[in-house]
Design a protein around this motif. Structure first.
Motif, PDB file in Angstrom:
ATOM      1  N   PRO A  25       0.806  -1.227   0.000  1.00 42.16           N
ATOM      2  CA  PRO A  25       0.000   0.000   0.000  1.00 42.16           C
ATOM      3  C   PRO A  25       0.841   1.280   0.000  1.00 42.16           C
ATOM      4  CG  PRO A  25      -0.960  -1.598   1.492  1.00 42.16           C
ATOM      5  CD  PRO A  25       0.365  -2.168   1.034  1.00 42.16           C
ATOM      6  N   GLU A  26       1.998   1.254   0.620  1.00 37.95           N
ATOM      7  CA  GLU A  26       2.856   2.439   0.673  1.00 37.95           C
ATOM      8  C   GLU A  26       3.324   2.883  -0.708  1.00 37.95           C
ATOM      9  OE1 GLU A  26       3.242  -0.404   2.401  1.00 37.95           O
ATOM     10  OE2 GLU A  26       3.993  -0.005   4.409  1.00 37.95           O
ATOM     11  N   PHE A  27       3.314   1.979  -1.692  1.00 37.84           N
ATOM     12  CA  PHE A  27       3.777   2.299  -3.038  1.00 37.84           C
ATOM     13  C   PHE A  27       2.717   3.020  -3.871  1.00 37.84           C
ATOM     14  CE2 PHE A  27       5.197   1.552  -7.390  1.00 37.84           C
ATOM     15  CZ  PHE A  27       6.548   1.808  -7.287  1.00 37.84           C
ATOM     16  N   THR A  38      -1.235  11.913  -0.901  1.00 37.06           N
ATOM     17  CA  THR A  38      -0.328  11.949   0.246  1.00 37.06           C
ATOM     18  C   THR A  38       0.020  10.516   0.638  1.00 37.06           C
ATOM     19  OG1 THR A  38      -2.160  11.884   1.843  1.00 37.06           O
ATOM     20  CG2 THR A  38      -1.397  14.072   1.122  1.00 37.06           C
ATOM     21  N   PRO A  39       1.066  10.318   1.421  1.00 35.91           N
ATOM     22  CA  PRO A  39       1.357   8.958   1.890  1.00 35.91           C
ATOM     23  C   PRO A  39       0.157   8.376   2.641  1.00 35.91           C
ATOM     24  CG  PRO A  39       3.202  10.407   2.360  1.00 35.91           C
ATOM     25  CD  PRO A  39       2.068  11.283   1.877  1.00 35.91           C
ATOM     26  N   LEU A  40      -0.073   7.093   2.451  1.00 42.45           N
ATOM     27  CA  LEU A  40      -1.150   6.409   3.164  1.00 42.45           C
ATOM     28  C   LEU A  40      -0.670   6.040   4.561  1.00 42.45           C
ATOM     29  CD1 LEU A  40      -2.399   4.035   0.326  1.00 42.45           C
ATOM     30  CD2 LEU A  40      -3.560   6.064   1.187  1.00 42.45           C
ATOM     31  N   GLU A  41      -1.561   6.181   5.530  1.00 40.72           N
ATOM     32  CA  GLU A  41      -1.239   5.839   6.908  1.00 40.72           C
ATOM     33  C   GLU A  41      -2.039   4.615   7.315  1.00 40.72           C
ATOM     34  OE1 GLU A  41      -1.830   9.227   9.437  1.00 40.72           O
ATOM     35  OE2 GLU A  41      -0.653  10.531   8.132  1.00 40.72           O
ATOM     36  N   TRP A  47      -6.166   1.734   5.286  1.00 40.66           N
ATOM     37  CA  TRP A  47      -5.138   2.754   5.093  1.00 40.66           C
ATOM     38  C   TRP A  47      -5.864   4.056   4.824  1.00 40.66           C
ATOM     39  CZ3 TRP A  47       0.224   1.763   5.051  1.00 40.66           C
ATOM     40  CH2 TRP A  47       0.546   0.420   5.237  1.00 40.66           C
ATOM     41  N   ARG A  48      -5.389   5.140   5.398  1.00 37.07           N
ATOM     42  CA  ARG A  48      -6.031   6.443   5.247  1.00 37.07           C
ATOM     43  C   ARG A  48      -5.130   7.385   4.453  1.00 37.07           C
ATOM     44  NH1 ARG A  48     -10.424   6.861   8.611  1.00 37.07           N
ATOM     45  NH2 ARG A  48     -10.552   5.278  10.219  1.00 37.07           N
ATOM     46  N   GLY A  49      -5.756   8.220   3.634  1.00 30.99           N
ATOM     47  CA  GLY A  49      -5.022   9.199   2.851  1.00 30.99           C
ATOM     48  C   GLY A  49      -5.937  10.328   2.426  1.00 30.99           C
ATOM     49  N   LYS A  50      -5.410  11.206   1.600  1.00 29.85           N
ATOM     50  CA  LYS A  50      -6.192  12.331   1.071  1.00 29.85           C
ATOM     51  C   LYS A  50      -6.270  12.182  -0.446  1.00 29.85           C
ATOM     52  CE  LYS A  50      -5.203  15.632   4.722  1.00 29.85           C
ATOM     53  NZ  LYS A  50      -6.257  15.203   5.572  1.00 29.85           N
ATOM     54  N   GLY A  51      -7.459  11.860  -0.920  1.00 32.12           N
ATOM     55  CA  GLY A  51      -7.684  11.712  -2.353  1.00 32.12           C
ATOM     56  C   GLY A  51      -8.075  13.035  -2.982  1.00 32.12           C
ATOM     57  N   PRO A  52      -8.392  13.019  -4.275  1.00 33.79           N
ATOM     58  CA  PRO A  52      -8.752  14.239  -4.992  1.00 33.79           C
ATOM     59  C   PRO A  52      -9.986  14.939  -4.410  1.00 33.79           C
ATOM     60  CG  PRO A  52      -8.531  12.394  -6.516  1.00 33.79           C
ATOM     61  CD  PRO A  52      -8.380  11.852  -5.130  1.00 33.79           C
TER      62      PRO A  52
END
Length: 131
Positions: A25-27, A38-41, A47-52
């Motif tokens: 997932p980090e890739f 942004t990097p996924l946490e 996994w959480r991130g900021k999409g469009p």
């Protein structure tokens, strides 16, 4: 039943080697702009991130010997979206395939934009892995 479109790109690398390089997932944020900018946490089983369009939660298929990289995206706007992704052998190289399902009430223009975004993301993946 949802309509769908499968996009693919050939990458001149062994399919198993390619999978082992990109399955984590980090890739994904390195090439999948529609998923996260942004990097996924890691947070439990998501996994959480900021999409469009804002915050996203993503679940990924576990590492497997079949080079399946399915993922499930939750933007909080509707139900979770299933995104099938496969890497298959293509001669001495690989073919990366992503199926995009047209979500209910999505306009023709918006679906075309989503397909274009996935096409660009696949091109970014190709460039990242071949330059």
């Amino acid at each position: 039943m949802l309509s769908s479109h499968t996009l693919s790109i050939a990458i001149p690398r062994n399919w198993v080697d390619l999978y082992e390089t990109i399955w984590k997932p980090e890739f994904f944020p390195k090439w999948a702009s529609g998923l996260s900018k942004t990097p996924l946490e890691h947070d439990g089983n998501v996994w959480r991130g900021k999409g469009p369009l804002g915050a996203v939660k993503v679940r990924f298929t576990e590492h497997n010997p079949f080079c399946i990289m399915d993922h499930y995206v939750d933007t909080g706007l509707s139900k979770e979206i299933f995104v099938p992704m496969r890497i298959v052998a293509n001669g001495a190289g690989s073919q990366v395939l992503i199926t995009v399902f047209r979500q209910p009430l999505l306009s023709d223009d918006r679906f075309a934009q989503e397909l274009e975004m996935v096409k660009q993301d696949l091109q970014t993946l190709h460039t990242l892995l071949t330059t």
